[in-house]
Design a protein around this motif. Structure first.
Motif, PDB file in Angstrom:
ATOM      1  N   PRO A 111      24.654  35.685  88.708  1.00 33.33           N
ATOM      2  CA  PRO A 111      23.256  35.934  88.315  1.00 33.33           C
ATOM      3  C   PRO A 111      22.964  35.891  86.827  1.00 33.33           C
ATOM      4  O   PRO A 111      21.795  35.893  86.441  1.00 33.33           O
ATOM      5  N   ARG A 112      23.969  35.853  85.948  1.00 28.16           N
ATOM      6  CA  ARG A 112      23.698  35.864  84.507  1.00 28.16           C
ATOM      7  C   ARG A 112      24.727  34.996  83.794  1.00 28.16           C
ATOM      8  O   ARG A 112      25.835  34.784  84.306  1.00 28.16           O
ATOM      9  N   ARG A 160      26.579  29.071  82.387  1.00 31.96           N
ATOM     10  CA  ARG A 160      26.116  29.289  83.755  1.00 31.96           C
ATOM     11  C   ARG A 160      27.292  29.045  84.682  1.00 31.96           C
ATOM     12  O   ARG A 160      28.036  28.076  84.517  1.00 31.96           O
ATOM     13  N   GLU A 175      28.465  31.815  76.945  1.00 35.00           N
ATOM     14  CA  GLU A 175      27.173  31.902  77.635  1.00 35.00           C
ATOM     15  C   GLU A 175      27.001  30.769  78.647  1.00 35.00           C
ATOM     16  O   GLU A 175      25.999  30.038  78.651  1.00 35.00           O
TER      17      GLU A 175
END
Length: 495
Positions: free
Chosen positions: A292-293, A234, A232
Motif C-alpha cells: 500500500p505504500r 512501488r 521509495e
C-alpha cells in the motif's frame, strides 16, 4: 592461517572509467519492483539519458550486483526519442577477487610481503574457489625485467591496485554503445531482472474471550540480498505456482501408489521419439498484491510492511473429522483390501472469517504463516500455535486450523469389502461414528477420501453429502450435547 587482503588504492581525482568519456545517465527517478516468491524481482526504473554525439558510450550506475544482464531492456517514455543499443556489457569488478585480477592484467600492482613491498606489471593472475589455495600463481614482471612468482596466498599479506577508480569498475555498471540521430536528453524506462529479492507474509490472530471475534494484523516482509538499493519504490508481490503453499491433505487429489508405473511420456514439437514428461511449477503469476505504500529497500534489508489491521474481526468456528489414516506398512495399491482401513479419532477445530470490506478487509490476502494467540483473563495472551493461511480472494473466506477440539472425537470403520468383478470393480462400505462430550450443539464436517480410484460412484448413503474436491466428499451431521451419531455409505470403484 594467513588471510590475503586486497586493498584498492584510489586516486584523489575521479576519472572516467573508460577513455573518451560517456553519456550522462540520471539516478532512478522512480522504481517499481515486482517481487516474485521464488527469489527474484522484475525491476522497472525511469531514468534520463543525455546524449551528445551520433554514437556514444553510455554508463548506467546505481544497479544491483545480482542484475541479470540478459534480461535488460529499455523503451522511450511518452513518445520520446529513441536510440539503438548496438553493444552491452555488465561490469562489477568487486564481485570477486579473480575478476579484479583479470581487470589488472598487464597493469602495475603492488604486493606486500613480510619483508617489504614488491611492485611490477601483473602478467599472471590467480583464480581459486578455496581462499587458501590458488589454481594459478600470481606473477609480476618487475621494473628490472625479472619475473616474481607467488605460488600460494600464504606468501602474501596484501595486494594493492593503484588508480582503481580509473582502471576498474568499483560498482555494478551497465555499459552501452548507443547510436542515435538527435542530441539531447531522453526519458527511458529501464527494465531488468534482479536476483536476491523475495517476500513472505505473516498474520497475527488474537482470539478474544468472547470466542466470536479476533484481532487480525497482516504484514509482508520484503528481503533484499540483490547487492543494490531501491528508494521509495512501488512494490508488487507476485504469487506463483512455485511459491504456493501445499494444499491441506483433506483437499489433495488421491494418487494410488503403483510401483510399476513409468513417468508419462509425450512428444516435443519436431521430435521423433517421445520423452519422459517433465513437470515443473510455473512462474506465471497466479495472483499479485500491491504493497500500500512506497518502500525503500537497502541492500541486506528486511522491511516489514503492515497491510491490514482489524481490531474486531468476526469469526466462526467449525469442526472437521478427517478419519482416514494410512498404515506405514500398506502398499497403497488400489486393489489392496486393507488400504485405508486404519483411522484416527481427532476432530479438528477451525476458524473462518470473511474477507469483505464491511469487516475491514475486502482485498486479496497472500498466503503466509499465522501466529495464533488466545486472550485470557487479566489480559494475559497465550500462543496457541502456528498454521498456514492459503491465499484468500477478495469476497472469499479464510480458514485456519486451531487444533484438536475438546470433547469431540470420531471413529471410522470399514464394514464391508466386495469384489463385484475381480480386478475390475469393487465396493467398500464404511461406518463413521461421532461422539460429542461437550456442552454445546455442534455440526461436524466429516471428510471422506475416495482414494482407491478416480472412477467411482457412491451407491448408498444414509446422509446427504457434497463433493468438495476431486475424490473428496463431505457430510455435515449435527450432534447435540452428549450426543452420539453414526453415518454409513458405500462406494463402488471401477478400473
Amino acid at each position: 592461517m594467513k588471510h590475503l587482503a586486497f586493498r584498492l588504492f584510489v586516486c584523489t581525482w575521479l576519472a572516467a572509467a573508460l577513455p573518451g568519456g560517456a553519456a550522462e545517465v540520471s539516478a532512478p527517478r522512480s522504481s517499481t519492483l515486482s517481487i516474485y516468491d521464488s527469489g527474484f524481482a522484475m525491476v522497472s526504473e525511469l531514468r534520463t539519458v543525455t546524449l551528445a554525439g551520433s554514437e556514444e558510450r553510455v554508463l548506467i550506475k546505481q544497479l544491483p550486483a545480482r542484475l541479470d544482464p540478459q534480461t535488460v531492456s529499455f523503451e522511450a517514455v511518452a513518445g520520446g526519442k529513441g536510440f539503438e543499443v548496438v553493444e552491452q556489457r555488465f561490469e562489477d569488478d568487486l564481485s570477486g577477487a579473480s575478476r579484479l585480477f583479470q581487470r589488472y592484467q598487464n597493469r602495475p600492482v603492488q604486493v606486500r610481503v613480510a619483508d617489504g613491498l614488491r611492485q611490477g606489471r601483473l602478467v599472471g593472475a590467480p583464480t581459486w574457489n578455496d581462499p587458501a589455495r590458488w589454481s594459478n600463481p600470481l606473477q609480476l614482471i618487475q621494473p628490472d625485467g625479472a619475473m616474481l612468482t607467488f605460488l600460494s596466498p600464504g606468501q602474501i599479506d596484501e595486494v594493492v591496485f593503484p588508480e582503481a577508480e580509473r582502471n576498474a569498475f568499483l560498482e555494478p555498471v551497465l555499459i552501452w554503445q548507443a547510436r542515435f540521430k538527435d542530441e539531447g536528453p531522453r526519458n527511458v524506462r529501464l527494465n531488468y531482472l534482479a536476483n536476491g529479492l523475495r517476500w513472505d507474509s505473516a498474520y497475527d490472530i488474537l482470539l478474544q474471550e468472547d470466542g466470536q471475534s479476533a484481532r487480525l494484523a497482516a504484514r509482508v516482509a520484503l528481503h533484499n540480498q540483490s547487492g543494490g538499493s531501491f528508494r521509495e519504490a512501488r512494490v508488487k508481490l507476485v504469487l506463483t505456482e512455485q511459491g504456493l503453499p501445499a494444499q491441506p491433505d483433506g483437499l489433495a487429489p488421491a494418487r494410488p501408489y503403483d510401483p510399476t508405473a513409468q513417468p508419462p511420456q509425450r512428444y516435443a514439437y519436431g521430435a521423433r521419439e517421445p520423452q519422459a514428461e517433465r513437470t515443473v511449477a510455473s512462474l506465471a503469476a497466479m495472483e499479485t498484491y500491491e504493497v500500500p505504500r512506497p518502500v525503500s529497500l537497502g541492500n541486506g534489508d528486511t522491511v516489514h510492511v503492515q497491510i491490514a489491521t482489524v481490531d474486531r474481526l468476526p469469526i466462526t468456528r467449525f469442526f472437521v473429522y478427517d478419519g482416514v489414516r494410512f498404515d506405514r506398512f500398506q502398499r497403497n495399491r488400489r486393489n489392496d483390501w486393507s488400504y485405508g482401513t486404519e483411522f484416527q479419532s481427532s476432530v479438528e477445530a477451525h476458524l473462518e472469517f470473511e474477507n469483505t470490506l464491511p469487516v475491514g478487509l475486502g482485498f486479496s490476502l497472500p498466503p503466509g504463516q499465522v501466529n495464533l494467540y488466545q486472550r485470557g483473563p487479566q489480559e494475559v495472551v497465550d500462543l496457541l500455535g502456528r498454521e498456514t493461511l492459503l491465499p484468500v480472494a477478495a469476497g472469499g473466506k479464510g480458514q485456519v486450523r486451531l487444533g484438536p477440539a475438546r470433547g469431540l472425537r470420531g471413529e471410522r470403520e470399514r464394514t464391508g469389502y466386495n469384489e463385484v468383478k475381480p480386478l475390475h470393480e469393487y465396493e467398500e462400505t464404511f461406518e463413521i461414528r461421532l461422539f460429542n462430550d461437550s456442552d454445546q450443539t455442534v455440526v461436524v464436517r466429516v471428510v471422506e477420501h475416495l482414494y482407491r480410484w478416480h472412477d467411482y460412484e457412491v451407491v448408498k448413503s444414509d446422509l446427504e453429502y457434497q463433493t468438495i474436491a476431486p475424490q473428496v466428499i463431505e457430510f455435515r451431521p449435527e450432534l447435540k450435547p452428549g450426543g452420539r451419531r453414526s453415518l454409513h455409505y458405500t462406494v463402488r470403484y471401477r478400473w
